[in-house]
Design a protein around this motif. Sequence first.
Motif, short mmCIF file in Angstrom:
data_model
loop_
_atom_site.label_atom_id
_atom_site.label_comp_id
_atom_site.label_asym_id
_atom_site.label_seq_id
_atom_site.Cartn_x
_atom_site.Cartn_y
_atom_site.Cartn_z
N GLY A 134 0.77 -7.65 -2.01
CA GLY A 134 -0.45 -7.06 -1.47
C GLY A 134 -1.22 -6.16 -2.41
O GLY A 134 -2.28 -5.66 -2.03
N ILE A 135 -0.70 -5.91 -3.64
CA ILE A 135 -1.48 -5.09 -4.56
C ILE A 135 -2.18 -6.00 -5.58
O ILE A 135 -2.05 -7.21 -5.54
N LYS A 392 2.67 8.52 1.01
CA LYS A 392 3.20 8.02 2.28
C LYS A 392 2.48 6.77 2.80
O LYS A 392 3.07 5.99 3.54
N THR A 393 1.23 6.57 2.42
CA THR A 393 0.50 5.39 2.87
C THR A 393 -0.32 4.85 1.70
O THR A 393 -0.91 5.63 0.94
N VAL A 394 -0.35 3.52 1.58
CA VAL A 394 -1.05 2.87 0.47
C VAL A 394 -1.86 1.70 1.03
O VAL A 394 -1.34 0.88 1.80
N MET A 395 -3.11 1.62 0.60
CA MET A 395 -4.01 0.55 1.01
C MET A 395 -4.61 -0.09 -0.24
O MET A 395 -5.05 0.62 -1.15
N CYS A 396 -4.62 -1.41 -0.28
CA CYS A 396 -5.25 -2.12 -1.39
C CYS A 396 -6.23 -3.15 -0.84
O CYS A 396 -5.83 -4.05 -0.09
N GLN A 397 -7.48 -2.97 -1.18
CA GLN A 397 -8.57 -3.86 -0.72
C GLN A 397 -8.54 -4.01 0.80
O GLN A 397 -8.69 -5.10 1.34
N GLY A 398 -8.34 -2.88 1.45
CA GLY A 398 -8.37 -2.85 2.91
C GLY A 398 -7.07 -3.18 3.60
O GLY A 398 -6.94 -2.97 4.81
#
Length: 435
Positions: A134-135, A392-398
Motif C-alpha cells: 500500500g505504499i 500510529k497511523t499512516v495513509m498513502c494516497q488516501g
Amino acid sequence: MLTVIRDAWIVTQDASRKVIRGDVTIENERIISVGPKFSGSADVEIDASGDIVMPGLVNAHTHVSMSVMKGAADDLRFPDFLDRVFSIDSDRTDDDITIGTKLGCAEMIRSGTTTFMDLYYSEDVISKATEETGIRGIFCWCVLDDEFTTQKGSPLDNCRRFCESHKKLRKGRPGVGLQGVYVCSEETCVNAKRLSDEMDVPLHLHLSETRKEVNDHKRKTGKRPAEWLSDLGVLSSRTTAAHSAWLTMNEVRLMGRAGMSIASCPVSNMKLATGGIAPIPEMLQNGVNVSLGTDGSTTNNSLDMFAEMKTLGLLQKSGRWDPTITPAQTLLDIVTINGARAIGMEKEIGSIEPGKYADIIILDRGSPNLRPLLPENMISNIVYSASSSNVKTVMCQGDIVMSDRKITTMDERKVMDASEDIWTKLCGTRPPSVK
C-alpha cells in the motif's frame, strides 16, 4: 470515500511552513481541505485530538528487498563487505525478494515513510510486493555494463522493458538506476540518461560514495565522477545521486546548475567507515536539492527515517563545529518536500495541501518524548525527539495502511516469520567474511 482527520496539529510543510490546529479532509486519494472544521459526517473519522499530522516521509535511496539480509555483513571492512553481499545477492530468488520487500515496507510504514526510491534488479518483483503493502515506490532498475552483471540479458534492455511495462502503476513509478561509474562505461551512462529522458522517469545512481571510487575514476578518465558525468550530459533535474560524500566545490556547483538532487546516506557511510561527509550547506547554497536515504539494510540495518534525519543534522553540526548548520526546519524539509522533489512529485506529495495526494502520518502526542508539545517547539520535537514509536497511523494516497499501529495491508507476522528461514538459507551457511 470521504475521510476526516479531526482536531490535529497540522504540520503542513506548505510554502509558508504553517503549523495550524484543525481538520484534514480527504476525498478518495486527495486532500480537499486543510484546517477548517468539517461539519458533516464522513465515511472514516479519525480522532487526532492534539496529535501531530504531517506529510509522509520520503526515503530517497534504499534497496528495500535487502531487508531480509539484515545483520549478514556487519563489522566488515568495505572490500570484505562487498564480497559477502555480492555472494549472497547472486543466490536470491523471487520469493525471498518478495518477502524482503514486504519486510522492508512494514518497517518503513511503522516509521512513517510513505514513499521510497529503490535501486536494484528484479524491480518487477519488488514493485508487485510493494503495491500489496500500500505504499509508494520509485523502482529504478539497476543498469550497468553487460560484462559486470549477473542479470539475464542486457541490464539496459531489462530496464527499458520494465519501464515500458510499469508506466501505469497506481502509486509507484519506474525509473532508471545506474549502479555507479565503477561499473558503467560512458556508453552505458549516456544511454541510461537517454532512456530516462525518453520515458520521462527518474535517473538514480550511486555517486562518490568512497574515496577509492573517486580516485580510481580520476586515474582512469582524468576527471572526478561528477565532473565526468556533467561533461557527458548525464546530470539533470531528473537525476538523484545517492551518497555524494566525496565532492569538490566545483562538482557541487555543476550539480546545482543541473538542478539535480542528492540523497545523503549518513548512517550507511558511517557504518561502513567510508569517510567523507556530504557538504550539505554548500549544496543547498548552490541549488542542489538535498534529500535523504537510509540505503539498504546491509549497510544501515534500519529504514527509520526519523533516526536518519536526526543523524544527518547532528553529523553536519558536529563536523562543522556549528550548531546553527542544518536547523530543524531544514531537516524536516529534506525528508518531506525535498524528497518529493527528488522523485519528481513535489506537486503531488511532500506537503499537506488541497489537491495533493493524502500521504499523511499521525504522531501520537501521548508519549513523553514529544512533550511538552506546543506550536513553538513542534518542529524541533519532530526532528530531535520523535522516533518511529510515535507513528500510529499512516495513509498513502488516501489508503490507510496502518491504523492505531496495526498494519492493515499484510500479514506482518507471517512476513517476519518467513524472513528467518530465508536468512538462514541465504546467509547462515556462509563464513562471516569472504576473502
